[in-house]
Design a protein around this motif. Structure first.
Motif, PDB file in Angstrom:
ATOM      1  N   LEU A 153       0.830  -1.206   0.000  1.00 50.56           N
ATOM      2  CA  LEU A 153       0.000   0.000   0.000  1.00 50.56           C
ATOM      3  C   LEU A 153       0.864   1.255   0.000  1.00 50.56           C
ATOM      4  O   LEU A 153       0.349   2.362   0.083  1.00 50.56           O
ATOM      5  N   PHE A 196      -6.636   5.196   2.652  1.00 55.04           N
ATOM      6  CA  PHE A 196      -6.071   4.616   1.429  1.00 55.04           C
ATOM      7  C   PHE A 196      -6.855   4.885   0.153  1.00 55.04           C
ATOM      8  O   PHE A 196      -6.367   4.560  -0.928  1.00 55.04           O
ATOM      9  N   LYS A 250      -7.498  -0.056  -5.109  1.00 56.21           N
ATOM     10  CA  LYS A 250      -7.557  -0.770  -3.833  1.00 56.21           C
ATOM     11  C   LYS A 250      -8.745  -1.731  -3.822  1.00 56.21           C
ATOM     12  O   LYS A 250      -9.736  -1.521  -4.514  1.00 56.21           O
TER      13      LYS A 250
END
Length: 184
Positions: free
Chosen positions: A31, A131, A165
């Motif tokens: 990530l 994120f 994601k």
């Protein structure tokens, strides 16, 4: 004759162990965030999420969910990150890539109370905001839908892509796991 030439060619193309390890590391998309940076961004996002929910007790609740950056633990043998936040001590778990950045991170619902469930949703939404971009107003609905689908379909991991994601919810041995990771 052609078969012998093909076999000789294939034998010469066998990758070395170093090449295999390099290929595995390259395919392991992280990530691109260290656990410490994640904790810092998580702490900043707590108040934003509570304010967006129009929670009258946001000022009182926000400090309960602050992640203590100094208490982050990682197990070098298993490449994991563990901590807990909130009154119900919701576990925040992360898998680390070989470079030390987070490969995946999530929240685990281990208690069956209404308060623990709301805390789980709050943590999952905060993690998602750290994120992802642009879908803040839809994140809680997506997480709740994934959770409901996972509970109604035991043994199946429910997931949805948001940008690059993947958000997923799965029933695991210790509870209900929300997780976010980079698309592979």
């Amino acid at each position: 004759m052609l078969m012998l030439a093909t076999l000789a060619l294939l034998a010469g193309c066998k990758p070395s162990n170093a090449d295999r390890v390099a290929a595995i590391a390259a395919s392991e998309k992280s990530l691109a965030m260290s656990p410490t940076l994640f904790a810092t961004r998580f702490n900043r996002s707590v108040r934003e999420v509570l304010d967006d929910r129009h929670d009258d007790e946001a000022a009182r609740m926000a400090p309960l969910f602050v992640m203590d950056v100094t208490s982050l633990t990682s197990d070098d043998q298993r490449y994991v990150l563990k901590t807990a936040v909130g009154p119900a001590r919701t576990p925040i778990l992360g898998a680390l890539a070989r470079d030390g950045d987070l490969r995946s991170v999530g929240a685990l619902l281990t208690q069956r109370s209404e308060g623990a469930r709301e805390e789980f949703y709050l943590c999952a939404e905060i993690i998602s905001r750290v994120f992802t971009e642009g879908a803040n107003d839809k994140l809680l609905d997506i997480i709740k839908r994934l959770t409901t689908n996972a509970l109604n379909n035991p043994g199946q991991k429910m997931s949805q892509n948001i940008g690059d994601k993947v958000l997923s919810v799965d029933i695991v041995q210790s509870g209900l796991l929300f997780q976010i990771e980079h698309q592979q």
